[in-house]
Design a protein around this motif. Sequence first.
Motif, PDB file in Angstrom:
ATOM      1  N   LEU A  28       0.708  20.627  -0.922  1.00 13.79           N
ATOM      2  CA  LEU A  28       1.717  19.429  -0.079  1.00 13.79           C
ATOM      3  C   LEU A  28       1.114  18.250  -0.065  1.00 13.79           C
ATOM      4  CD1 LEU A  28       4.435  18.360  -0.108  1.00 13.79           C
ATOM      5  CD2 LEU A  28       5.146  19.216   1.694  1.00 13.79           C
ATOM      6  N   GLN A  29       0.328  18.125   0.727  1.00 11.90           N
ATOM      7  CA  GLN A  29      -0.461  17.080   1.430  1.00 11.90           C
ATOM      8  C   GLN A  29      -1.206  16.439  -0.183  1.00 11.90           C
ATOM      9  OE1 GLN A  29      -3.509  18.008   4.297  1.00 11.90           O
ATOM     10  NE2 GLN A  29      -3.807  15.297   4.532  1.00 11.90           N
ATOM     11  N   ASP A  30      -1.936  17.014  -0.458  1.00  8.37           N
ATOM     12  CA  ASP A  30      -2.785  16.552  -1.746  1.00  8.37           C
ATOM     13  C   ASP A  30      -1.694  16.163  -2.896  1.00  8.37           C
ATOM     14  OD1 ASP A  30      -5.536  17.263  -0.578  1.00  8.37           O
ATOM     15  OD2 ASP A  30      -5.472  19.928  -1.626  1.00  8.37           O
ATOM     16  N   LEU A  31      -0.528  16.969  -2.972  1.00  2.00           N
ATOM     17  CA  LEU A  31      -0.108  16.610  -3.874  1.00  2.00           C
ATOM     18  C   LEU A  31       0.741  15.292  -4.038  1.00  2.00           C
ATOM     19  CD1 LEU A  31       1.365  19.528  -5.248  1.00  2.00           C
ATOM     20  CD2 LEU A  31      -0.026  18.223  -6.477  1.00  2.00           C
ATOM     21  N   LEU A  32       1.186  14.956  -2.359  1.00  3.32           N
ATOM     22  CA  LEU A  32       1.945  13.056  -2.012  1.00  3.32           C
ATOM     23  C   LEU A  32       0.575  12.907  -1.904  1.00  3.32           C
ATOM     24  CD1 LEU A  32       4.100  15.468   0.808  1.00  3.32           C
ATOM     25  CD2 LEU A  32       4.347  14.558  -1.279  1.00  3.32           C
ATOM     26  N   ASN A  33      -0.973  13.283  -1.903  1.00  5.70           N
ATOM     27  CA  ASN A  33      -1.401  12.085  -1.796  1.00  5.70           C
ATOM     28  C   ASN A  33      -2.211  11.442  -2.805  1.00  5.70           C
ATOM     29  OD1 ASN A  33      -1.534  11.211   1.450  1.00  5.70           O
ATOM     30  ND2 ASN A  33      -2.211  12.751   1.540  1.00  5.70           N
ATOM     31  N   ASP A  34      -1.891  12.283  -4.166  1.00  3.98           N
ATOM     32  CA  ASP A  34      -1.879  11.679  -5.300  1.00  3.98           C
ATOM     33  C   ASP A  34      -1.875  10.282  -6.042  1.00  3.98           C
ATOM     34  OD1 ASP A  34      -3.737  13.596  -5.693  1.00  3.98           O
ATOM     35  OD2 ASP A  34      -2.572  15.419  -6.816  1.00  3.98           O
ATOM     36  N   SER A  92       8.218  18.034 -11.414  1.00  5.65           N
ATOM     37  CA  SER A  92       8.139  18.058 -10.221  1.00  5.65           C
ATOM     38  C   SER A  92       6.872  19.003  -8.478  1.00  5.65           C
ATOM     39  CB  SER A  92       9.655  19.677  -9.580  1.00  5.65           C
ATOM     40  OG  SER A  92       9.543  20.336  -8.384  1.00  5.65           O
ATOM     41  N   ILE A  93       6.911  18.739  -8.019  1.00  3.09           N
ATOM     42  CA  ILE A  93       6.056  18.802  -7.120  1.00  3.09           C
ATOM     43  C   ILE A  93       6.499  20.328  -6.433  1.00  3.09           C
ATOM     44  CG2 ILE A  93       5.238  18.024  -4.944  1.00  3.09           C
ATOM     45  CD1 ILE A  93       5.217  15.574  -5.669  1.00  3.09           C
ATOM     46  N   GLY A  94       7.337  20.309  -6.057  1.00  6.81           N
ATOM     47  CA  GLY A  94       8.009  20.911  -5.743  1.00  6.81           C
ATOM     48  C   GLY A  94       7.907  22.475  -6.606  1.00  6.81           C
ATOM     49  N   GLU A  95       7.518  22.783  -8.197  1.00  2.65           N
ATOM     50  CA  GLU A  95       7.519  23.303  -9.379  1.00  2.65           C
ATOM     51  C   GLU A  95       6.275  23.686  -9.605  1.00  2.65           C
ATOM     52  OE1 GLU A  95       8.791  26.514 -11.979  1.00  2.65           O
ATOM     53  OE2 GLU A  95      10.079  25.557 -10.392  1.00  2.65           O
ATOM     54  N   GLU A  96       5.255  22.849  -8.715  1.00  2.00           N
ATOM     55  CA  GLU A  96       4.403  22.923  -9.048  1.00  2.00           C
ATOM     56  C   GLU A  96       3.904  23.776  -7.855  1.00  2.00           C
ATOM     57  OE1 GLU A  96       0.340  22.376 -10.410  1.00  2.00           O
ATOM     58  OE2 GLU A  96       1.446  21.618 -11.109  1.00  2.00           O
ATOM     59  N   LEU A  97       4.221  23.608  -7.257  1.00  7.35           N
ATOM     60  CA  LEU A  97       3.840  24.671  -5.680  1.00  7.35           C
ATOM     61  C   LEU A  97       4.235  26.007  -5.930  1.00  7.35           C
ATOM     62  CD1 LEU A  97       4.981  21.920  -2.291  1.00  7.35           C
ATOM     63  CD2 LEU A  97       2.448  23.239  -3.041  1.00  7.35           C
ATOM     64  N   VAL A  98       5.646  25.868  -6.837  1.00 14.92           N
ATOM     65  CA  VAL A  98       5.673  27.794  -7.571  1.00 14.92           C
ATOM     66  C   VAL A  98       4.786  27.887  -8.021  1.00 14.92           C
ATOM     67  CG1 VAL A  98       7.278  28.650  -8.196  1.00 14.92           C
ATOM     68  CG2 VAL A  98       8.232  27.152  -6.780  1.00 14.92           C
ATOM     69  N   ALA A 132       1.099  -1.356  -0.011  1.00 15.88           N
ATOM     70  CA  ALA A 132      -0.263  -0.237  -0.024  1.00 15.88           C
ATOM     71  C   ALA A 132       1.070   1.402   0.008  1.00 15.88           C
ATOM     72  CB  ALA A 132      -0.871   0.323   0.961  1.00 15.88           C
ATOM     73  N   ILE A 133       0.318   2.365  -0.981  1.00 16.35           N
ATOM     74  CA  ILE A 133       1.165   3.605  -0.687  1.00 16.35           C
ATOM     75  C   ILE A 133       0.675   4.239   0.096  1.00 16.35           C
ATOM     76  CG2 ILE A 133       1.185   5.694  -1.720  1.00 16.35           C
ATOM     77  CD1 ILE A 133       1.170   3.901  -4.328  1.00 16.35           C
ATOM     78  N   PRO A 134       2.021   4.719   1.301  1.00 18.14           N
ATOM     79  CA  PRO A 134       1.023   5.410   2.656  1.00 18.14           C
ATOM     80  C   PRO A 134       0.140   7.290   2.085  1.00 18.14           C
ATOM     81  CG  PRO A 134       3.719   4.730   2.917  1.00 18.14           C
ATOM     82  CD  PRO A 134       2.661   4.815   0.818  1.00 18.14           C
ATOM     83  N   ARG A 135      -0.746   7.490   3.344  1.00 17.06           N
ATOM     84  CA  ARG A 135      -1.505   8.824   2.803  1.00 17.06           C
ATOM     85  C   ARG A 135      -0.753   9.637   3.630  1.00 17.06           C
ATOM     86  NH1 ARG A 135      -4.264   9.509  -1.191  1.00 17.06           N
ATOM     87  NH2 ARG A 135      -5.550  10.933   0.451  1.00 17.06           N
TER      88      ARG A 135
END
Length: 127
Positions: A71-77, A105-111, A13-16
């Motif tokens: 960030l929580q949403d992106l990590l859980n995507d 990059s998830i960081g770039e998405e936040l930017v 399982a992928i962690p939430r």
Amino acid sequence: MVLAWSNLGATEAIPRFSICGDERRVNCVVDGDTFWMDGVKIRIADIDAPEIHPARCAGEQDLGDAATLRLQDLLNDGPFELRAIDRDEDQYGRKLRLIERGDQSIGEELVKEGVARRWEGRRRPWC
């Protein structure tokens, strides 16, 4: 070094990710650029997000809260990869990593979304 959740077997399982609280920190988001994964504290190396513990003004708090939730949403995507940079840890013992999903990059998405800015080698005020 690349750690990939995308390479997990179908039975794993992928962690939430939750928002970190007072409980033991295993898989949770501290703020818009820091999270815990499998008990390891990780700082997203290519961005700077507003502080929330403590924020220096109401505007920083609001933007920091938005960055944390995003960030929580992106990590859980879904699956993502952690990529090491030339420096393993910061002065606080956090692992410095780029976070990528596919070629993004998830960081770039936040930017792009305006809740973080590119890391320029030092913190700048948000207030």
